[in-house]
Design an enzyme around this catalytic site. Structure first.
Site: not given
Ligand code: GNR
Ligand code: NI
Length: 176
Positions: A46, A51, A94-95, A136-137, A140
């Site tokens: 995601g 980001q 999270c990236l 999660h997104e 952000h």
């Molecule tokens: O790559 C991602 N893996 C992930 C694993 C578990 C829950 C959420 C994520 S999102 C993350 C990529 C990211 O930072 N998206 O904002």
């Molecule tokens: Ni993230």
């Protein structure tokens, strides 16, 4: 298409609240494609626009496995319409916080309204990893990170580590 540099903790850009996309035009679709390319390159499942430094309310997700065809999903102006009482726990990463993982508890199921690539208003019901990833997104887009959902002790440790890493990467200029 191009891969864009990722914004990393503790960059304050990650704390910005993103603004809604007003019109889904070619520029927005180009950004979505760049976000997908950046996400695949990372690799991640995601990515929110903030980001890559763009404070717009849009995100991409692809939960397909390595041996499966790509399944890119784009959500513009997503909003959580309803959440289940039932909770689920996933180990999240999270990236923008590379190589750190922690369990986060969130609603197991959500209904999300959003606008698609053609500018059409839609609704999706999500459970499992998709529900977690969408939340999660969407966090952000409001400047919220998954570490905001863990204990303060753990969060402070992570933030301290990334502050130090950032400092070491960009040393103070020597004088004299
Ligand atoms: O790559 C991602 N893996 C992930 C694993 C578990 C829950 C959420 C994520 S999102 C993350 C990529 C990211 O930072 N998206 O904002
Ligand atoms: Ni993230």
């Amino acid at each position: 298409m191009s891969i864009k540099p990722l914004i990393i903790l503790p960059d304050p850009v990650l704390r910005q609240v993103s603004r809604p996309v007003e019109r889904v035009d070619d520029e927005v679709r180009k950004l979505a494609d760049d976000m997908l390319e950046t996400m695949y390159d990372a690799p991640g499942i995601g990515l929110a626009a903030i980001q890559v430094g763009v404070p717009l309310r849009m995100l991409v997700i692809d939960l397909s496995k390595e041996d499966e065809p790509k399944a890119p999903q784009l959500f513009i102006n997503p909003e959580i319409v309803s959440s289940s009482e039932a909770r689920g726990v996933y180990e999240e990463g999270c990236l923008s916080i590379p190589d750190y993982y922690a369990e986060v508890e969130r609603p197991a199921e959500v209904v999300v309204s959003y606008v698609d690539r053609e500018g059409k208003k839609r609704e999706a019901r999500a459970e499992g990893l998709l529900a977690t990833c969408l939340q999660h997104e969407i966090d952000h887009l409001d400047g919220v990170l998954f570490i905001d959902h863990i204990s303060r002790l753990k969060r402070d440790m992570v933030v301290r580590k990334f502050k130090k890493l950032a400092k070491d990467r960009q040393p103070a200029r020597m004088v004299g």
